[in-house]
Design a protein around this motif. Structure first.
Motif, short mmCIF file in Angstrom:
data_model
loop_
_atom_site.label_atom_id
_atom_site.label_comp_id
_atom_site.label_asym_id
_atom_site.label_seq_id
_atom_site.Cartn_x
_atom_site.Cartn_y
_atom_site.Cartn_z
N ARG A 28 34.01 47.27 40.10
CA ARG A 28 33.80 48.52 39.36
C ARG A 28 34.62 49.67 39.93
NH1 ARG A 28 28.22 47.02 39.35
NH2 ARG A 28 27.76 48.54 41.00
N PHE A 29 34.98 49.58 41.21
CA PHE A 29 35.72 50.67 41.84
C PHE A 29 37.23 50.43 41.86
CE2 PHE A 29 31.49 50.94 43.98
CZ PHE A 29 31.14 52.18 43.52
N LEU A 30 37.69 49.32 41.27
CA LEU A 30 39.12 49.07 41.23
C LEU A 30 39.82 50.07 40.33
CD1 LEU A 30 39.59 45.19 40.88
CD2 LEU A 30 40.12 46.60 42.87
N PRO A 31 41.06 50.47 40.68
CA PRO A 31 41.87 51.26 39.75
C PRO A 31 42.03 50.51 38.43
CG PRO A 31 42.85 51.25 41.94
CD PRO A 31 41.73 50.25 41.97
N ALA A 32 42.11 51.24 37.34
CA ALA A 32 42.12 50.62 36.01
C ALA A 32 43.26 49.62 35.86
CB ALA A 32 42.22 51.72 34.94
N GLY A 33 44.44 49.96 36.39
CA GLY A 33 45.58 49.05 36.24
C GLY A 33 45.36 47.72 36.92
N GLN A 34 44.75 47.73 38.09
CA GLN A 34 44.50 46.49 38.82
C GLN A 34 43.39 45.69 38.15
OE1 GLN A 34 43.75 47.68 42.85
NE2 GLN A 34 45.83 48.44 43.17
N ALA A 35 42.35 46.38 37.69
CA ALA A 35 41.22 45.68 37.05
C ALA A 35 41.64 44.99 35.75
CB ALA A 35 40.10 46.68 36.76
N ALA A 36 42.65 45.54 35.07
CA ALA A 36 43.08 44.97 33.79
C ALA A 36 44.21 43.97 33.94
CB ALA A 36 43.53 46.10 32.86
N GLU A 37 44.71 43.75 35.15
CA GLU A 37 45.84 42.86 35.36
C GLU A 37 45.44 41.43 34.99
OE1 GLU A 37 48.95 41.55 38.91
OE2 GLU A 37 47.53 43.19 39.23
N PRO A 38 46.22 40.75 34.13
CA PRO A 38 45.86 39.39 33.71
C PRO A 38 45.71 38.42 34.88
CG PRO A 38 47.54 40.29 32.26
CD PRO A 38 47.39 41.27 33.38
N ARG A 39 46.57 38.54 35.90
CA ARG A 39 46.46 37.62 37.05
C ARG A 39 45.12 37.79 37.75
NH1 ARG A 39 50.44 37.42 41.56
NH2 ARG A 39 50.32 39.69 41.53
N TRP A 40 44.65 39.04 37.84
CA TRP A 40 43.34 39.27 38.45
C TRP A 40 42.23 38.73 37.56
CZ3 TRP A 40 39.83 39.46 41.78
CH2 TRP A 40 38.57 40.00 41.50
N GLN A 41 42.31 38.98 36.27
CA GLN A 41 41.28 38.51 35.35
C GLN A 41 41.12 37.00 35.42
OE1 GLN A 41 39.29 40.27 33.18
NE2 GLN A 41 40.05 42.27 33.88
N SER A 42 42.24 36.29 35.45
CA SER A 42 42.20 34.83 35.53
C SER A 42 41.61 34.36 36.86
CB SER A 42 43.60 34.26 35.34
OG SER A 42 43.63 32.87 35.55
N SER A 43 42.05 34.98 37.95
CA SER A 43 41.55 34.59 39.27
C SER A 43 40.07 34.89 39.39
CB SER A 43 42.33 35.33 40.37
OG SER A 43 43.69 34.98 40.35
N ARG A 44 39.65 36.04 38.90
CA ARG A 44 38.24 36.43 38.97
C ARG A 44 37.37 35.41 38.24
NH1 ARG A 44 35.92 40.53 35.88
NH2 ARG A 44 37.03 39.50 34.18
N ASP A 45 37.79 34.99 37.05
CA ASP A 45 36.99 34.04 36.28
C ASP A 45 36.87 32.70 37.02
OD1 ASP A 45 36.70 35.96 34.35
OD2 ASP A 45 38.23 35.13 33.00
N TYR A 52 40.11 45.44 49.68
CA TYR A 52 41.39 46.10 49.88
C TYR A 52 41.74 46.97 48.68
CZ TYR A 52 46.29 46.93 50.92
OH TYR A 52 47.49 47.53 51.18
N GLY A 53 41.51 46.47 47.49
CA GLY A 53 41.82 47.26 46.29
C GLY A 53 41.01 48.53 46.21
N VAL A 54 39.76 48.47 46.66
CA VAL A 54 38.90 49.65 46.64
C VAL A 54 39.30 50.64 47.73
CG1 VAL A 54 36.53 50.46 47.02
CG2 VAL A 54 36.96 48.44 45.59
N GLN A 55 39.60 50.13 48.94
CA GLN A 55 39.88 51.00 50.08
C GLN A 55 41.32 51.52 50.09
OE1 GLN A 55 37.59 52.07 52.24
NE2 GLN A 55 36.06 50.95 51.08
N ALA A 56 42.24 50.81 49.49
CA ALA A 56 43.64 51.23 49.51
C ALA A 56 44.24 51.20 48.10
CB ALA A 56 44.45 50.34 50.46
N PRO A 57 43.67 51.98 47.18
CA PRO A 57 44.18 51.95 45.80
C PRO A 57 45.61 52.48 45.67
CG PRO A 57 42.67 53.79 46.11
CD PRO A 57 42.60 52.96 47.36
N GLN A 58 46.10 53.17 46.70
CA GLN A 58 47.44 53.74 46.66
C GLN A 58 48.51 52.72 47.02
OE1 GLN A 58 45.17 54.26 48.94
NE2 GLN A 58 46.12 53.85 50.92
#
Length: 295
Positions: A150-167, A268-274
């Motif tokens: 929920r705290f991921l930056p929008a671009g990372q949360a919507a990334e297809p590679r992340w979506q596939s890995s998360r599932d 890491y995505g939450v703590q270092a979104p930059q």
């Protein structure tokens, strides 16, 4: 200098030191502890060495709201009390959730040669931790994954590679959840940075992620964090189980390790979104881990 700390942490430290008469020590303190030096200045916490006379303590100050990460400071306090009674952790001396501070005994570290690290002492430490009395606080890996996401930056949360890995990780987690197994008090973050060799003993520090959970996840954190090879994994399990591991037991570690790597990526995505490039490198690593256990 105290100036190394951000202003909120400096205020919390001052408030904690002002309460020195409330610290639970074997002998009452006769003077207020004074700042010595900064031990760690991370994104989540700040650790400071303080001393009065020859007695030294570590004051940990929250760097972020622990509720944001799903941490239970009261459970951590109780678990560290229980662990210190069995010489598994430094004794906690003061806890103030309003100030976001925890005071523990300082244990002087001994030098450990990197090549001399062995899995057997860590396995014995984990086995002792898992025999501590239970707590009411429970680790729900699925909820923690969803909380971090929920705290991921929008671009990372919507990334297809992340979506596939998360599932795929959620499917692995469902497999683990369906398997029978007991819940024990776990440290859940026993990386090398949270293990301390002092006085001829191996201690567990930084208990903030402790909760009732699967011992296999606790073991997987060590396997993944230490980068153990197949022989070292076998030695870790044989020492922990006090017998040779069965194939079913060995096979659970890569699955739990996959979930841990996913949580590590999210943290890491939450703590270092930059740092989207750092996120991308770690996501590639997670994809490889997921493929290794699901393909």
């Amino acid at each position: 200098m105290v100036a190394e700390l951000p202003e909120p942490a400096r205020l919390s430290l001052a408030g904690t030191l002002a309460q020195w008469r409330q610290w639970s020590t074997p002998a009452p303190l006769t003077a207020a502890p004074r700042y010595q030096r900064l031990l760690a200045n991370g994104q989540s916490n700040h650790s400071v060495l303080v001393a009065t006379g020859d007695t030294r303590f570590v004051v940990r100050i929250d760097g972020v709201d622990p509720r944001r990460l799903g941490l239970n400071r009261a459970a951590e306090w109780r678990a560290q009390q229980q662990a210190s009674a069995r010489h598994l952790a430094p004794a906690p001396r003061y806890f103030n959730p309003e100030l976001g501070s925890l005071v523990s005994d300082y244990l002087p570290p001994e030098t450990v040669v990197e090549g001399e690290r062995a899995p057997e002492p860590v396995a014995r430490l984990l086995r002792a931790i898992h025999r501590l009395p239970p707590l009411r606080h429970r680790l729900d890996l699925r909820s923690r994954l969803q909380r971090y996401e929920r705290f991921l930056p929008a671009g990372q949360a919507a990334e297809p590679r992340w979506q596939s890995s998360r599932d795929r990780v959620l499917a692995v987690l469902a497999e683990l959840e369906a398997a029978p197994g007991q819940r024990v008090l776990c440290h859940n973050d026993l990386l090398a940075s949270n293990r301390l060799q002092s006085g001829g003993n191996l201690w567990a520090i930084d208990w903030e992620y402790c909760a009732m959970g699967s011992p296999w996840f606790d073991l997987a954190v060590v396997v993944e964090g230490d980068g153990l090879d197949a022989d070292q994994v076998t030695r870790l399990l044989a020492t922990y189980l006090e017998r040779e591991p069965r194939s079913m037991e060995t096979s659970r570690l890569p699955l739990s390790g996959c979930v841990y790597r996913c949580l590590e990526l999210l943290w890491y995505g939450v703590q270092a979104p930059q740092d989207p490039h750092g996120w991308g490198r770690r996501l590639t690593g997670l994809q490889a881990r997921v493929a290794a256990v699901t393909d």
